[in-house]
Scaffold this active site. Structure first.
Site, mmCIF file in Angstrom:
data_model
loop_
_atom_site.group_PDB
_atom_site.id
_atom_site.type_symbol
_atom_site.label_atom_id
_atom_site.label_comp_id
_atom_site.label_asym_id
_atom_site.label_seq_id
_atom_site.Cartn_x
_atom_site.Cartn_y
_atom_site.Cartn_z
ATOM 1 N N TYR A 105 0.867 -1.181 0.000
ATOM 2 C CA TYR A 105 0.000 0.000 0.000
ATOM 3 C C TYR A 105 0.895 1.220 0.000
ATOM 4 O O TYR A 105 1.865 1.280 0.770
ATOM 5 C CB TYR A 105 -0.885 -0.019 1.251
ATOM 6 C CG TYR A 105 -1.732 1.207 1.451
ATOM 7 C CD1 TYR A 105 -1.452 2.113 2.484
ATOM 8 C CD2 TYR A 105 -2.830 1.482 0.633
ATOM 9 C CE1 TYR A 105 -2.240 3.235 2.688
ATOM 10 C CE2 TYR A 105 -3.623 2.610 0.839
ATOM 11 C CZ TYR A 105 -3.313 3.487 1.859
ATOM 12 O OH TYR A 105 -4.088 4.608 2.070
ATOM 13 N N ASP A 139 9.359 2.691 -0.834
ATOM 14 C CA ASP A 139 8.359 3.376 -0.013
ATOM 15 C C ASP A 139 8.669 3.023 1.451
ATOM 16 O O ASP A 139 8.256 1.976 1.938
ATOM 17 C CB ASP A 139 6.952 2.937 -0.417
ATOM 18 C CG ASP A 139 5.909 3.610 0.458
ATOM 19 O OD1 ASP A 139 4.704 3.413 0.206
ATOM 20 O OD2 ASP A 139 6.292 4.340 1.400
ATOM 21 N N LYS A 167 5.115 9.143 8.611
ATOM 22 C CA LYS A 167 4.959 8.565 9.958
ATOM 23 C C LYS A 167 6.000 9.084 10.945
ATOM 24 O O LYS A 167 5.947 10.240 11.382
ATOM 25 C CB LYS A 167 4.957 7.031 9.863
ATOM 26 C CG LYS A 167 3.734 6.494 9.068
ATOM 27 C CD LYS A 167 3.716 4.999 8.994
ATOM 28 C CE LYS A 167 2.672 4.509 8.025
ATOM 29 N NZ LYS A 167 1.311 4.454 8.595
HETATM 30 P P1 KE4 Z 1 -0.389 8.391 4.714
HETATM 31 O O1 KE4 Z 1 -0.929 9.142 3.493
HETATM 32 O O2 KE4 Z 1 -1.452 7.590 5.431
HETATM 33 O O3 KE4 Z 1 0.416 9.302 5.651
HETATM 34 O O4 KE4 Z 1 0.690 7.344 4.178
HETATM 35 C C1 KE4 Z 1 0.308 6.429 3.189
HETATM 36 C C2 KE4 Z 1 1.247 5.231 3.230
HETATM 37 C C3 KE4 Z 1 2.237 5.131 2.268
HETATM 38 N N1 KE4 Z 1 3.106 4.087 2.255
HETATM 39 C C4 KE4 Z 1 3.032 3.116 3.207
HETATM 40 C C5 KE4 Z 1 4.020 1.995 3.164
HETATM 41 C C6 KE4 Z 1 2.039 3.175 4.215
HETATM 42 O O5 KE4 Z 1 1.984 2.190 5.152
HETATM 43 C C7 KE4 Z 1 1.135 4.246 4.237
HETATM 44 C C8 KE4 Z 1 0.040 4.367 5.271
HETATM 45 N N2 KE4 Z 1 -0.097 3.261 6.149
HETATM 46 C C9 KE4 Z 1 -1.420 3.049 6.736
HETATM 47 C C10 KE4 Z 1 -1.336 1.848 7.678
HETATM 48 N N3 KE4 Z 1 -1.093 0.659 7.004
HETATM 49 C C11 KE4 Z 1 -1.906 4.262 7.435
HETATM 50 C C12 KE4 Z 1 -3.107 4.037 8.320
HETATM 51 C C13 KE4 Z 1 -4.354 4.604 7.698
HETATM 52 O O6 KE4 Z 1 -4.545 4.472 6.478
HETATM 53 O O7 KE4 Z 1 -5.119 5.189 8.501
#
Ligand code: KE4
Length: 428
Positions: free
Chosen positions: A145, A240, A268
């Protein structure tokens, strides 16, 4: 009266005004059932919900709170910044300090741009890779993701088609056509896409350690293979590291596995709990980013002084304590070892994947090496385990396809509580 009556009431209220009652879908407990908890405060290893219940936090805001909640040096830095004003829309000292620190800590990053989320970081990195190579297609991996950008919300097309199909309404077929999907840890699936799309692929984007199908480590040679393909075919390799950056080592997964990407996306932990993302890499590529170059990307609150203060305090803490990551991996290892022993004793089929302070428990007898094997785990059993742990005051990620993130605030006392709770939860 329910022990989470206030959370239930707030969720009902929230559903009137917010889609699904939450501002990010995974918080809604959809895959494990039940009503989501509304947290009021966090301190150290603990979260406190609106009904006054305390929980040992094993998600830590999906990764950012690696030092635990309300860490004094981060709180102090934010308070100082707040007193100076919240946002100016001008360059600021802290942005220069943050960029310098990231370049120092992450081996492959020579220049970096701050944004406001991991999604912004990955969207921008892909646009930059397309601008740099003049090519349009990208390869991603099933189960990885990269945020909610259109290019990433693509399901694997049928094998023959190899082209992606939209994984969400609103994503156009045209967009999906440019995203190809391979199988994690399967270099042959990547080679097939390269052969079928020779000269058309701008980037390969990958989570160097899978975290969004549960924790799935790269098999030996997988990341190295991607690096070889990208060198051979003039493809931009994007790691990523939104999840793994500053999580697995000061230099993230790329330092741990010794494979250098061309671009890295971050999020994060880099914000210390505030909304921050970043993308960076080789000067030759980053110099194309506006206003130095023609690839446009912008953001009103990018490099916000308060967010930078939190991120700087976080990274400085992590950089200053050489043994932090070893201690974190050791504490995580204690949890994983204890969990594995009790599951063995109970003859419950299980796999536990761990990398540093990330781990996932899958209720399956087969090795979990990609999204297909992860999906064959018993998710109903996971939901029961999740709620059993919640009742014992342990807050796990509310989905089989998320990773646990252990914080530095978790000590032997918390490990004991986690294992005692697991012994009870596994019996339910
Ligand atoms: P954000 O746009 O949520 O800050 O980051 C997206 C993203 C990009 N790349 C990786 C590897 C990620 O894990 C994420 C976001 N992770 C999720 C949890 N698996 C965020 C939690 C959520 O969507 O509320």
């Amino acid at each position: 009266m329910s022990r989470i009556a206030t959370s239930i009431e707030l969720f009902q209220q929230g559903n009137k005004y917010i889609p699904g009652g939450v501002n990010s879908p995974v918080r809604a407990f959809k895959s494990v059932g039940g009503s989501p908890l509304f947290m009021k405060s966090g301190k150290g290893a603990y979260l406190h919900d609106e009904d006054g219940n305390a929980y040992i936090d094993m998600i830590n805001s999906w990764g950012p709170m690696i030092l635990g909640h309300a860490h004094p040096s981060i709180q102090e830095a934010v308070k100082t910044a707040v007193d100076e004003g919240l946002s100016f829309g001008t360059p600021g000292r802290r942005e220069v300090e943050m960029a310098e620190l990231i370049v120092e800590m992450v081996p492959s990053i020579e220049k970096v741009r701050m944004v406001n989320s991991g999604t912004e970081a990955t969207m921008s990195a892909v646009r930059l890779a397309r601008g740099y190579t003049g090519k349009e297609k990208i390869i991603k991996f099933e189960g990885c993701y990269h945020g909610h950008g259109d290019s990433f919300l693509i399901a694997a097309g049928s094998g023959a088609a190899t082209m992606g199909v939209p994984d969400s309404p609103g994503v156009t077929v045209g967009t999906a056509r440019d995203t190809l999907t391979a199988v994690y840890n399967d270099l042959k699936s990547v080679e097939r896409l390269l052969e079928e799309n020779r000269g058309k692929i701008a980037a390969i984007i990958v989570e160097p350690v899978g975290g969004n199908m549960g924790c799935v480590p790269p098999e030996s040679g997988f990341l190295e293979g991607l690096r070889t393909y990208c060198d051979r075919e003039n493809i931009v390799l994007i790691f990523d590291e939104v999840m793994t950056g500053f999580r697995l080592s000061p230099g993230g997964a790329q330092e741990l596995y010794g494979v250098s990407p061309d671009l890295t996306t971050l999020g994060k932990i880099i914000g210390g709990g505030m909304p921050v993302g970043a993308y960076g890499g080789k000067k030759e590529i980053m110099s194309l980013v506006s206003p130095e170059g023609p690839v446009y990307q912008a953001g009103t609150l990018s490099g916000n002084p308060v967010a930078m203060a939190a991120g700087l305090a976080m990274l400085r803490e992590l950089k200053s304590d050489e043994l932090f990551y070893d201690r974190l991996a050791e504490m995580t290892g204690k949890i994983v070892k204890g969990l594995g022993e009790m599951l063995d004793d109970s003859n419950i089929p299980h796999q536990i994947n761990q990398v540093g302070s990330m781990y996932s428990l899958f209720f399956t007898g087969e090795k979990v090496i990609d999204f297909s094997t992860a999906k064959r785990a018993d998710t109903r059993r996971f939901g029961m385990y999740f709620h059993g742990m919640l009742e014992e005051g342990i807050y796990l990620p509310p989905s089989q396809f998320e990773s646990v993130f252990v914080s530095g605030a978790i000590g032997n006392e918390e490990v004991e509580k986690i294992l005692q709770a697991s012994a009870k939860a596994l019996k339910k």
